[in-house]
Design a protein around this motif. Structure first.
Motif, PDB file in Angstrom:
ATOM      1  N   LYS A 483       0.823  -1.214   0.000  1.00 46.78           N
ATOM      2  CA  LYS A 483       0.000   0.000   0.000  1.00 46.78           C
ATOM      3  C   LYS A 483       0.857   1.264   0.000  1.00 46.78           C
ATOM      4  CE  LYS A 483      -3.877  -2.211   2.370  1.00 46.78           C
ATOM      5  NZ  LYS A 483      -4.654  -2.298   3.636  1.00 46.78           N
ATOM      6  N   GLU A 484       2.075   1.184   0.536  1.00 46.69           N
ATOM      7  CA  GLU A 484       2.968   2.340   0.584  1.00 46.69           C
ATOM      8  C   GLU A 484       3.637   2.620  -0.753  1.00 46.69           C
ATOM      9  OE1 GLU A 484       5.714   1.537   3.712  1.00 46.69           O
ATOM     10  OE2 GLU A 484       4.293   1.993   5.319  1.00 46.69           O
ATOM     11  N   LEU A 485       3.533   1.689  -1.702  1.00 46.55           N
ATOM     12  CA  LEU A 485       4.135   1.913  -3.012  1.00 46.55           C
ATOM     13  C   LEU A 485       3.420   3.048  -3.736  1.00 46.55           C
ATOM     14  CD1 LEU A 485       4.624  -1.738  -4.350  1.00 46.55           C
ATOM     15  CD2 LEU A 485       6.320  -0.298  -3.199  1.00 46.55           C
ATOM     16  N   SER A 486       4.166   3.777  -4.548  1.00 46.11           N
ATOM     17  CA  SER A 486       3.577   4.824  -5.385  1.00 46.11           C
ATOM     18  C   SER A 486       2.815   4.173  -6.537  1.00 46.11           C
ATOM     19  CB  SER A 486       4.676   5.728  -5.931  1.00 46.11           C
ATOM     20  OG  SER A 486       5.490   5.004  -6.850  1.00 46.11           O
ATOM     21  N   PRO A 487       1.947   4.908  -7.195  1.00 45.09           N
ATOM     22  CA  PRO A 487       1.241   4.347  -8.354  1.00 45.09           C
ATOM     23  C   PRO A 487       2.192   3.822  -9.428  1.00 45.09           C
ATOM     24  CG  PRO A 487       0.187   6.379  -7.659  1.00 45.09           C
ATOM     25  CD  PRO A 487       1.440   6.258  -6.850  1.00 45.09           C
ATOM     26  N   PHE A 492       4.643  -0.866 -12.175  1.00 46.69           N
ATOM     27  CA  PHE A 492       5.793  -1.693 -12.548  1.00 46.69           C
ATOM     28  C   PHE A 492       5.550  -3.148 -12.155  1.00 46.69           C
ATOM     29  CE2 PHE A 492       9.592  -3.921 -11.143  1.00 46.69           C
ATOM     30  CZ  PHE A 492      10.407  -3.845 -12.263  1.00 46.69           C
ATOM     31  N   TRP A 493       5.138  -3.357 -10.894  1.00 47.91           N
ATOM     32  CA  TRP A 493       4.939  -4.725 -10.408  1.00 47.91           C
ATOM     33  C   TRP A 493       3.828  -5.437 -11.175  1.00 47.91           C
ATOM     34  CZ3 TRP A 493       7.890  -7.758  -7.631  1.00 47.91           C
ATOM     35  CH2 TRP A 493       8.883  -7.196  -6.823  1.00 47.91           C
ATOM     36  N   LEU A 494       2.742  -4.750 -11.443  1.00 50.98           N
ATOM     37  CA  LEU A 494       1.643  -5.382 -12.176  1.00 50.98           C
ATOM     38  C   LEU A 494       2.081  -5.758 -13.590  1.00 50.98           C
ATOM     39  CD1 LEU A 494      -1.342  -3.134 -11.013  1.00 50.98           C
ATOM     40  CD2 LEU A 494      -0.853  -5.502 -10.324  1.00 50.98           C
ATOM     41  N   TYR A 495       2.897  -4.890 -14.197  1.00 52.38           N
ATOM     42  CA  TYR A 495       3.379  -5.207 -15.540  1.00 52.38           C
ATOM     43  C   TYR A 495       4.301  -6.427 -15.509  1.00 52.38           C
ATOM     44  CZ  TYR A 495       5.731  -4.991 -20.014  1.00 52.38           C
ATOM     45  OH  TYR A 495       6.240  -5.320 -21.240  1.00 52.38           O
ATOM     46  N   ILE A 496       5.247  -6.427 -14.552  1.00 55.75           N
ATOM     47  CA  ILE A 496       6.207  -7.533 -14.450  1.00 55.75           C
ATOM     48  C   ILE A 496       5.482  -8.859 -14.231  1.00 55.75           C
ATOM     49  CG2 ILE A 496       7.963  -8.552 -12.939  1.00 55.75           C
ATOM     50  CD1 ILE A 496       9.139  -6.513 -14.785  1.00 55.75           C
ATOM     51  N   GLU A 551      12.433   5.789 -16.153  1.00 58.40           N
ATOM     52  CA  GLU A 551      11.777   6.823 -15.357  1.00 58.40           C
ATOM     53  C   GLU A 551      11.460   6.345 -13.943  1.00 58.40           C
ATOM     54  OE1 GLU A 551       7.623   9.450 -15.395  1.00 58.40           O
ATOM     55  OE2 GLU A 551       8.164   8.199 -17.117  1.00 58.40           O
ATOM     56  N   VAL A 552      10.899   5.144 -13.823  1.00 59.69           N
ATOM     57  CA  VAL A 552      10.514   4.665 -12.495  1.00 59.69           C
ATOM     58  C   VAL A 552      11.734   4.361 -11.635  1.00 59.69           C
ATOM     59  CG1 VAL A 552      10.329   2.193 -13.044  1.00 59.69           C
ATOM     60  CG2 VAL A 552       8.864   3.185 -11.280  1.00 59.69           C
ATOM     61  N   PHE A 553      12.829   3.863 -12.242  1.00 57.29           N
ATOM     62  CA  PHE A 553      14.040   3.567 -11.465  1.00 57.29           C
ATOM     63  C   PHE A 553      14.702   4.858 -10.984  1.00 57.29           C
ATOM     64  CE2 PHE A 553      14.631  -0.578 -14.083  1.00 57.29           C
ATOM     65  CZ  PHE A 553      13.596  -1.162 -13.368  1.00 57.29           C
ATOM     66  N   GLU A 554      14.681   5.905 -11.811  1.00 57.55           N
ATOM     67  CA  GLU A 554      15.281   7.181 -11.416  1.00 57.55           C
ATOM     68  C   GLU A 554      14.439   7.870 -10.347  1.00 57.55           C
ATOM     69  OE1 GLU A 554      15.717   9.425 -14.970  1.00 57.55           O
ATOM     70  OE2 GLU A 554      17.559   8.380 -15.620  1.00 57.55           O
ATOM     71  N   LYS A 555      13.140   7.789 -10.467  1.00 56.72           N
ATOM     72  CA  LYS A 555      12.250   8.448  -9.513  1.00 56.72           C
ATOM     73  C   LYS A 555      12.193   7.721  -8.176  1.00 56.72           C
ATOM     74  CE  LYS A 555       7.592  10.442  -9.268  1.00 56.72           C
ATOM     75  NZ  LYS A 555       6.287  10.601  -9.978  1.00 56.72           N
ATOM     76  N   HIS A 556      12.371   6.401  -8.210  1.00 55.04           N
ATOM     77  CA  HIS A 556      12.298   5.586  -6.978  1.00 55.04           C
ATOM     78  C   HIS A 556      13.523   4.674  -6.911  1.00 55.04           C
ATOM     79  CE1 HIS A 556       8.116   6.907  -6.563  1.00 55.04           C
ATOM     80  NE2 HIS A 556       7.954   6.598  -7.842  1.00 55.04           N
ATOM     81  N   PRO A 557      14.694   5.243  -6.593  1.00 56.91           N
ATOM     82  CA  PRO A 557      15.938   4.462  -6.643  1.00 56.91           C
ATOM     83  C   PRO A 557      15.996   3.303  -5.649  1.00 56.91           C
ATOM     84  CG  PRO A 557      16.293   6.603  -5.625  1.00 56.91           C
ATOM     85  CD  PRO A 557      14.920   6.626  -6.198  1.00 56.91           C
ATOM     86  N   ASP A 558      15.233   3.402  -4.542  1.00 57.30           N
ATOM     87  CA  ASP A 558      15.268   2.337  -3.521  1.00 57.30           C
ATOM     88  C   ASP A 558      13.978   1.531  -3.501  1.00 57.30           C
ATOM     89  OD1 ASP A 558      13.610   4.295  -2.563  1.00 57.30           O
ATOM     90  OD2 ASP A 558      14.516   4.405  -0.557  1.00 57.30           O
ATOM     91  N   MET A 559      13.265   1.472  -4.623  1.00 64.49           N
ATOM     92  CA  MET A 559      11.954   0.825  -4.652  1.00 64.49           C
ATOM     93  C   MET A 559      12.025  -0.683  -4.409  1.00 64.49           C
ATOM     94  SD  MET A 559      11.078   0.924  -8.751  1.00 64.49           S
ATOM     95  CE  MET A 559       9.602  -0.101  -8.623  1.00 64.49           C
TER      96      MET A 559
END
Length: 587
Positions: A483-487, A492-496, A551-559
């Motif tokens: 739930k704490e994940l950003s949209p 990303f996870w749903l796509y993977i 984009e997602v890796f740069e915006k959330h480097p510790d995701m």
């Protein structure tokens, strides 16, 4: 007439004189299998407060009143000792049976001594002092006869329980040598059972254990300790020989170690004897008539599996499962284990992918596969489609699958019908009001057709699904992190997961896979897997995703690292496990 009464009084005098020399034992209550106290008598002087003072070379006789009747199944004696010095031999004596043994010197500070005696009628027991330093003596607090577990237990830096089949012989410089025994008989097939627990908040060093055979056989393994108790069986088949002595190093005050012999039952070579503390589980009898319709499957060439009751799951840690010799399996097609750390989880190891597919392929499509979930599909449609080489299912999904098969009269194959009966027999499923319902825990599966490194990775991934099935607090943490994940992160996870052919519309499936993929490798490697390995595979056929990944890796480097570390911290604190410490035994 006077002469007659003189004789009577003379005989009574002798009898009373004998009574005066046979006094009741004080301070040592002794109970028969029914829980009734038996009176103990000993020649004068009387024994007070359960203290028996002995002289070397002399014998002290103790009589039962009434005699002790011992029957099979309730023939274990459990003596509570308050103090013990010297060497003392104890012999239970009957008209037809004498059972001698020596009290263990390791109980000098008190504890329990538990042993089996042959079923018979016993008139009493005899104590005799052996050679040693100082006059031998023992203080008994209580004795009971019944059905008790036979094990030796180390706790608080000393031995508090001892059984003759696993007796500490020497203790020197932190190492204890145990002698294993089965009386005068050879040690039967099975193994050694350890229950380990670390009571300290900090993790303890692994226990180094060396097994010795009757010849030159020798093998050393280490046993990890956890903050929760774990039953670990070291099987003879896994060792390659039957041990007769064991050296244990690394026992400290924070470690609780309970050890005993584990005997496989004759015939099936599965399951524990009644006095071996069987691993907890909920057992139900398979219902007659359930899923008995005839079904066929493509490539169904393997022979029928044995009845579930004759293939009781073997308690085992993950290392034992991974490296258990296949020629030691009880069937040629599959071996079933019960995870020693989480006994509610059963693990099916199959000979090859064909056997695994016969058992779980249709289940995977029904419960997980995108475009197929929620429907039962015939083999002609799905057999040649790519499935999984490892599996995990909880009771809710399994019950839904088998209920749907019964509702639609779908012809399941013989392996699937066998699986339904097996899961009912061992508590993963239940039968209520004519339907399957979830029991306790869940199931995992790997196959011997996978390479050893791949098997290890697959079982690591599946094992975290097993933890998820049985730990509500772990489920809650995973849900919070999701739930704490950003949209963007959730996208990303749903796509993977969709790319991997999971059905992303199932919230439970998505969140469960989220944690397992994060934890299947150490946190130090999680970025490499999700930022390099997976994107490279995807971009080969889907180059349009490159911009999104960047984009997602740069915006959330510790995701990936951040949630992986939080999950690992929880698992280490609560269960003492991580992706690199799931196995309890280390060869």
């Amino acid at each position: 007439m006077r002469r007659f009464w003189v004789m009577v009084l003379w005989v009574l005098g002798l009898w009373c004189s004998g009574c005066s020399r046979s006094l009741p034992v004080e301070g040592f209550p002794f109970f028969d299998p029914a829980g009734k106290q038996i009176s103990l008598f000993v020649a004068s002087p009387g024994i007070r407060e359960g203290t028996f003072q002995l002289e070397k070379g002399k014998t002290l006789e103790v009589k039962f009143s009434p005699p002790l009747q011992v029957v099979a199944g309730s023939n274990t004696v459990r003596l509570q000792i308050a103090e013990y010095r010297g060497r003392i031999r104890m012999e239970f004596r009957g008209s037809k049976t004498q059972y001698p043994l020596e009290l263990p010197p390791a109980l000098s500070e008190g504890g329990y001594f538990t042993f089996e005696i042959p079923p018979s009628k016993y008139e009493g027991f005899r104590l005799s002092g052996q050679e040693g330093k100082g006059p031998p003596h023992v203080v008994f607090q209580e004795g009971r006869v019944g059905s008790f577990p036979l094990h030796t237990r180390f706790e608080g830096g000393r031995f508090v329980e001892i059984t003759p089949s696993f007796i500490p012989e020497t203790m020197d410089r932190g190492a204890t040598i145990f002698r294993l025994s089965s009386g005068n008989e050879p040690i039967p097939p099975g193994g050694v059972r350890f229950q380990v627990l670390n009571k300290e908040p900090a993790s303890s060093s692994p226990i180094r254990t060396t097994f010795f055979g009757s010849g030159k056989e020798r093998r050393t393994v280490t046993i990890r300790t956890r903050p929760i108790p774990e039953d670990v069986i070291v099987y003879d088949t896994w060792l390659g020989f039957t041990p007769v002595r064991i050296q244990v190093e690394g026992l400290d005050k924070g470690v609780v170690l309970t050890a005993g012999m584990f005997h496989l039952s004759p015939g099936s070579r599965g399951g524990a004897k009644p006095n071996q503390n069987p691993v907890p589980g909920s057992f139900t009898v398979p219902p007659k008539g359930a899923l008995t319709g005839s079904g066929t499957t493509l490539n169904a060439v393997s022979p029928a599996l044995p009845t579930p009751s004759s293939l009781s799951p073997l308690p085992a840690d993950l290392e034992t499962i991974l490296s258990f010799p296949q020629d030691g399996w009880r069937t040629k097609e599959v071996e079933v284990f019960r995870w020693s750390l989480f006994p509610e989880i059963l693990i099916f190891d199959t000979k090859d992918y064909t056997i695994q597919k016969e058992l779980f392929h249709r289940l995977a499509f029904y419960l997980e596969k995108k475009g197929y979930r929620g429907k039962l599909h015939p083999d002609q449609k799905i057999w040649d489609l790519h499935g999984w080489n490892a599996h995990n299912y909880r009771g809710e999904g399994l019950s839904a699958f088998f209920n749907e098969a019964e509702r639609t009269q779908f012809p399941l194959n013989p392996k699937e019908r066998w699986l339904a009966d097996y899961l009912l027999t061992f508590g993963i499923l239940r039968r209520e009001n004519g339907k399957y319902t979830a029991g306790r825990g869940g199931i995992l599966s790997i196959s011997r057709e996978s390479s050893d490194p791949h098997r290890r990775l697959l079982l690591t991934h599946e094992a975290f699904h097993g933890v998820y099935y049985v730990s509500k607090s772990f489920q809650d943490l995973v849900s919070t992190l999701w739930k704490e994940l950003s949209p963007e992160e959730r996208k990303f996870w749903l796509y993977i997961l969709s790319w991997m052919q999971y059905d992303p519309s199932d919230p439970y499936l998505v969140v469960n896979e989220f944690q397992a993929y994060l934890l299947q490798q150490p946190p130090t490697l999680v970025d490499r897997y999700f930022k390099e390995t997976l994107p490279q595979r995807i971009l080969e056929k889907n180059p349009e995703m490159e911009g999104f990944f960047k984009e997602v890796f740069e915006k959330h480097p510790d995701m990936f690292v951040k949630p992986a570390l939080r999950l690992q911290e929880f698992l280490k604190k609560n269960f003492g496990i991580s992706s690199s410490t799931l196995t309890t035994l280390r060869p």
